[in-house]
Design an enzyme around this catalytic site. Sequence first.
Site, PDB file in Angstrom:
ATOM      1  N   GLY A 467     -55.855 -14.698   8.664  1.00  0.00           N
ATOM      2  CA  GLY A 467     -54.730 -15.024   9.525  1.00  0.00           C
ATOM      3  C   GLY A 467     -53.804 -16.042   8.915  1.00  0.00           C
ATOM      4  O   GLY A 467     -52.845 -16.485   9.554  1.00  0.00           O
ATOM      5  N   THR A 468     -54.057 -16.404   7.659  1.00  0.00           N
ATOM      6  CA  THR A 468     -53.318 -17.482   7.000  1.00  0.00           C
ATOM      7  C   THR A 468     -52.110 -17.001   6.219  1.00  0.00           C
ATOM      8  O   THR A 468     -51.315 -17.819   5.764  1.00  0.00           O
ATOM      9  CB  THR A 468     -54.257 -18.243   6.057  1.00  0.00           C
ATOM     10  OG1 THR A 468     -54.999 -17.297   5.275  1.00  0.00           O
ATOM     11  CG2 THR A 468     -55.246 -19.088   6.842  1.00  0.00           C
ATOM     12  N   ARG A 612     -45.946 -28.070  -3.533  1.00  0.00           N
ATOM     13  CA  ARG A 612     -45.020 -26.948  -3.419  1.00  0.00           C
ATOM     14  C   ARG A 612     -45.392 -26.085  -2.221  1.00  0.00           C
ATOM     15  O   ARG A 612     -46.559 -25.718  -2.044  1.00  0.00           O
ATOM     16  CB  ARG A 612     -45.059 -26.094  -4.688  1.00  0.00           C
ATOM     17  CG  ARG A 612     -44.042 -24.935  -4.663  1.00  0.00           C
ATOM     18  CD  ARG A 612     -44.257 -23.973  -5.817  1.00  0.00           C
ATOM     19  NE  ARG A 612     -44.200 -24.615  -7.102  1.00  0.00           N
ATOM     20  CZ  ARG A 612     -43.084 -24.928  -7.765  1.00  0.00           C
ATOM     21  NH1 ARG A 612     -41.906 -24.661  -7.221  1.00  0.00           N
ATOM     22  NH2 ARG A 612     -43.138 -25.519  -8.944  1.00  0.00           N
ATOM     23  N   LYS A 617     -42.828 -20.181   6.256  1.00  0.00           N
ATOM     24  CA  LYS A 617     -43.197 -19.693   7.592  1.00  0.00           C
ATOM     25  C   LYS A 617     -44.707 -19.753   7.815  1.00  0.00           C
ATOM     26  O   LYS A 617     -45.166 -20.256   8.849  1.00  0.00           O
ATOM     27  CB  LYS A 617     -42.695 -18.262   7.797  1.00  0.00           C
ATOM     28  CG  LYS A 617     -43.037 -17.683   9.163  1.00  0.00           C
ATOM     29  CD  LYS A 617     -42.414 -16.307   9.383  1.00  0.00           C
ATOM     30  CE  LYS A 617     -40.921 -16.417   9.578  1.00  0.00           C
ATOM     31  NZ  LYS A 617     -40.313 -15.104   9.937  1.00  0.00           N
ATOM     32  N   THR A 618     -45.480 -19.249   6.864  1.00  0.00           N
ATOM     33  CA  THR A 618     -46.933 -19.285   7.043  1.00  0.00           C
ATOM     34  C   THR A 618     -47.453 -20.715   6.976  1.00  0.00           C
ATOM     35  O   THR A 618     -48.405 -21.069   7.670  1.00  0.00           O
ATOM     36  CB  THR A 618     -47.644 -18.413   6.004  1.00  0.00           C
ATOM     37  OG1 THR A 618     -47.342 -18.875   4.689  1.00  0.00           O
ATOM     38  CG2 THR A 618     -47.234 -16.956   6.133  1.00  0.00           C
ATOM     39  N   VAL A 688     -52.809 -26.655   3.531  1.00  0.00           N
ATOM     40  CA  VAL A 688     -52.054 -27.184   4.662  1.00  0.00           C
ATOM     41  C   VAL A 688     -52.793 -27.103   5.993  1.00  0.00           C
ATOM     42  O   VAL A 688     -52.698 -28.013   6.807  1.00  0.00           O
ATOM     43  CB  VAL A 688     -50.684 -26.461   4.776  1.00  0.00           C
ATOM     44  CG1 VAL A 688     -50.860 -24.964   4.930  1.00  0.00           C
ATOM     45  CG2 VAL A 688     -49.866 -27.006   5.939  1.00  0.00           C
ATOM     46  N   GLY A 689     -53.547 -26.030   6.257  1.00  0.00           N
ATOM     47  CA  GLY A 689     -54.054 -25.799   7.604  1.00  0.00           C
ATOM     48  C   GLY A 689     -54.867 -26.946   8.159  1.00  0.00           C
ATOM     49  O   GLY A 689     -54.616 -27.435   9.272  1.00  0.00           O
ATOM     50  N   GLU A 690     -55.841 -27.411   7.403  1.00  0.00           N
ATOM     51  CA  GLU A 690     -56.708 -28.472   7.904  1.00  0.00           C
ATOM     52  C   GLU A 690     -56.015 -29.832   7.905  1.00  0.00           C
ATOM     53  O   GLU A 690     -56.373 -30.728   8.667  1.00  0.00           O
ATOM     54  CB  GLU A 690     -57.990 -28.503   7.082  1.00  0.00           C
ATOM     55  CG  GLU A 690     -58.844 -27.276   7.340  1.00  0.00           C
ATOM     56  CD  GLU A 690     -59.960 -27.107   6.325  1.00  0.00           C
ATOM     57  OE1 GLU A 690     -61.120 -27.041   6.752  1.00  0.00           O
ATOM     58  OE2 GLU A 690     -59.668 -27.031   5.120  1.00  0.00           O
TER      59      GLU A 690
END
Length: 731
Positions: A467-468, A612, A617-618, A688-690
Amino acid sequence: MTETFRMDKAQARLLDETGQGVIGTPMDRPDGPQKVSGRARYAADGTPEGTAHGVLVRATITKGKVAAIHADSISDLPGVIGVVSGPEFIRNPAQGMANAAPVQPGTRVDYHGQPIALVVGESFEAARDGALRLKVDFEAEAGADVDPDTASEVETGDPSAVGDWDSAFDGAAFKVDREFTTAAQVAAAMEPHAAIAEWQGDKLLLRSSLQMLRFNKNEIADSLGIPAENVQILAPFVGGGFGSKLGIGPDAVAAAQAARELGRPVRVVMPRQAVFDSILRRTETTQRVRFAADADGKLRAVGHDDRVSNLWEEGFAEPTSSCSQFLYGADALRFQQSLARNHRTPTGSVRAPGEAVGMLTFEAALDELAEQLDIDPVELRLKNLPDTHPMTGQAFSSRGLAECLRRGAEEFGWSARGKPGARREGDWFIGVGMASAGRPNMLIQASARVRLEAGGATVETDMTDIGTGTYAIFAQIAGEMLGLSADRVTVRLGDTDLPGASGSGGSFGASSSGSAVFLAARKIRAKLAEAMGCDADELTLQDGIARGGNREMAISDLVQSEIVEEAQIEAGKTAESHFSAGYGAHFVEVAVHAWTGEVRVRRMLGIMDIGRVLNEKTARSQAVGGMVWGLGAALTEEISHDPRTGHIVTRDLANYHVASHADVPAQMEVSFLDNRDDEANPMQSRGVGELGISGAGAAVFNAIHNACGVRLYDFPATPDKVIAGLEALGL
């Protein structure tokens, strides 16, 4: 054998020189139409002909052993095929990157809800009926530790420290010494754990919802006692993982074992309650956070001790103080962890293990110190940013924390912040809070293959997309490097017959596996440069045209049939010389109801430094998702255990409250610094997510205090705790 590229020195910023212009753009996901139309194939979709269905049977005792499984007790049930059990059944999923099967308990039971057998039927309903009716004899043992607070065995590690802690702490003018608790949590991925196993001779084809296929392949082979080359795992789409699908799970092992015994495909889908019961959860924590500072706000001592728990014989312990050890500098720092052993559902990696709970308490305690000192919380943090890693002495790679703090304060309107309780709108107290964010960055070994043909390019790797946005990002990397629009790049993922990737976890997937794609494409660029008669650094590839050596040609004319290159990357000397991490700053406004204790988050702002940006968007979606999880940790997420058996009683999404749309503010903004991390990888990117989770919940807690004066030390801030705090203040 593919030569391995080691990240031994900073690489040229090639992606700043390429001219295609697709990298970093907010490109839509190419797999989006498949997902919204229902055509994307997840683990439990598309059952092969003759598929049987299995339902796991789980232990109803906390500690002991299985004395007997009476398969004949359900043999006359319509549609029931049989019962499968045995020593291959794993008691819990493998930890991330285990690369081997976890502990095999045989007939031993270590926690209530542990998988012990599989009932197989012609339909799911028949198998479920059989699993509910199956008679199992247990020999229960008394005295099982189910409460980590009263566990009989606690393993305490040696403290990790620098400087003279006692002198620095005792000699400081201002101190904070607080104990916090955080509740246990679950990953709660949207797609439940599921597997379809099918044997083709002595080879296993497994469709499963997994995050790290290169490792999972070895884990399932180890569980079944077969060579890894006899296993193929397919996971082209994974409906979320959050750490719970890092290692092979009981659904996959049971399905494979049953399919082998029965000689037909077997499908196992774990109901939500079974996922809660037997899939790795996040540990509850007790944390002691200590800060000491001089009157000018200079930190003299930083301390962060924690107590976590796990099942007996498990090696994982939540790295609670991971960010506390590098965010701020002081004369002395001290960190110590204790691990309590108990008989509850085992613990493991869940959504930013470590900083997700450690930063809740660390940043909340620092806010309290700022209040003592009467120093702005942003300014206090800026005063104490270290020049090198406080514990290791390593140089920092690119680090934009100061800019995140300053820019976030300006964009949020932080200067208008008042004293606690100063702002009220009717029955609502209004307040703001902030916190820093941090997340160590990792480069994990990964391989990828890139094919360039006249009509476009293909990327091949067993990397997963949970989903990333992996399909989009890899198309952008290859397209940028090869001078092609992203729609001319096909990305093949989620198949262990392809080169082995890092897998999706730890926020390292896009950068690690993406770097392998980058390197394979760079090899192709070198061959194209040779064909053009120029040096690689003189070559320009843009919109299907190659330019170099005073020549211009269509890239398709340079490709006779196809050019195929494979690359592998792993960490090198830069990981030793430099410490790489993502940074950020969270700013939050909340409203606290004076009578009900309800907390509503009204707006959130996150400023992130992730090197970078590969896809704006993601990346933004990942950051927003992380911030939502941080909000949930602050306000709603809390597992409850039965004090008699230790089993989880909040076993579904009706009783375990993840943050929903109604909890999330409409005004949720994220922006990124335009930075490069030269020591991280050849693309200069970071995860980035965590990072989005880290600190977000602490900013909510700090905002609650600014709103109404209540400081809480027990996460989450449910209304009863807020009301008690208001009553204690006489409000």
